[in-house]
Design an enzyme around this catalytic site. Structure first.
Site, PDB file in Angstrom:
ATOM      1  N   ASP A  59       0.849  -1.186   0.000  1.00 43.65           N
ATOM      2  CA  ASP A  59       0.000   0.000   0.000  1.00 43.65           C
ATOM      3  C   ASP A  59       0.889   1.241   0.000  1.00 43.65           C
ATOM      4  OD1 ASP A  59       0.934   0.278   2.625  1.00 43.65           O
ATOM      5  OD2 ASP A  59      -0.914  -0.470   3.523  1.00 43.65           O
ATOM      6  N   MET A  60       0.314   2.404   0.196  1.00 42.79           N
ATOM      7  CA  MET A  60       1.091   3.649   0.137  1.00 42.79           C
ATOM      8  C   MET A  60       2.102   3.774   1.267  1.00 42.79           C
ATOM      9  SD  MET A  60      -1.605   6.440  -1.312  1.00 42.79           S
ATOM     10  CE  MET A  60      -0.348   7.677  -1.405  1.00 42.79           C
TER      11      MET A  60
END
Length: 134
Positions: free
Chosen positions: A16-17
């Site tokens: 994810d980020m």
């Protein structure tokens, strides 16, 4: 007990980020472990399927203890603790070096292409008897 080890490197697309592996991405890694273990026992998935056997997942569980991160090298340890019958139950560990990140299991059932439960191939049963012999 039969044990197999597979290594993967976490790809950017699997995170994810925050650079943490998305929880659903562990399931394909379990598949890597499962197919490797069966192949090492002499039963590649492709061969089982060509003989008319399928192994759908009927149950699974995952326990997340620590996150895997982008570019980590991970080891998937797959264990088969009991001889398969109509079902095959596998347990998994995902490790970064000695650090345990995730544990899990999958249970599969042998079916034919019509979706009916069947006994595993006789050759697989015989091989498992050899591997599990005391």
């Amino acid at each position: 007990m039969i044990e197999s080890r597979s290594q993967i490197t976490v790809r950017y697309a699997e995170t994810d980020m925050m650079g943490i592996v998305y929880h659903g991405n562990y399931l394909p890694w379990f598949e890597v472990g499962r197919t490797t273990l069966l192949k090492e026992c002499g039963f590649p998935y492709r061969e089982l399927e060509s003989q008319g056997y399928l192994l759908p997942v009927i149950e699974l569980g995952v326990k997340y203890q620590r996150p895997a991160l982008y570019d980590d090298t991970l080891t998937i340890i797959t264990r088969l603790k009991e001889r398969p019958s109509l079902r095959i139950h596998l347990e998994y560990e995902v490790r970064r070096g000695d650090e345990l990140l995730v544990t899990g299991f999958t249970t599969h059932v042998f079916i034919n292409k019509a979706g009916e439960p069947v006994r595993p191939p006789a050759t697989l049963v015989a091989r498992m008897q050899e591997l599990f012999a005391p």
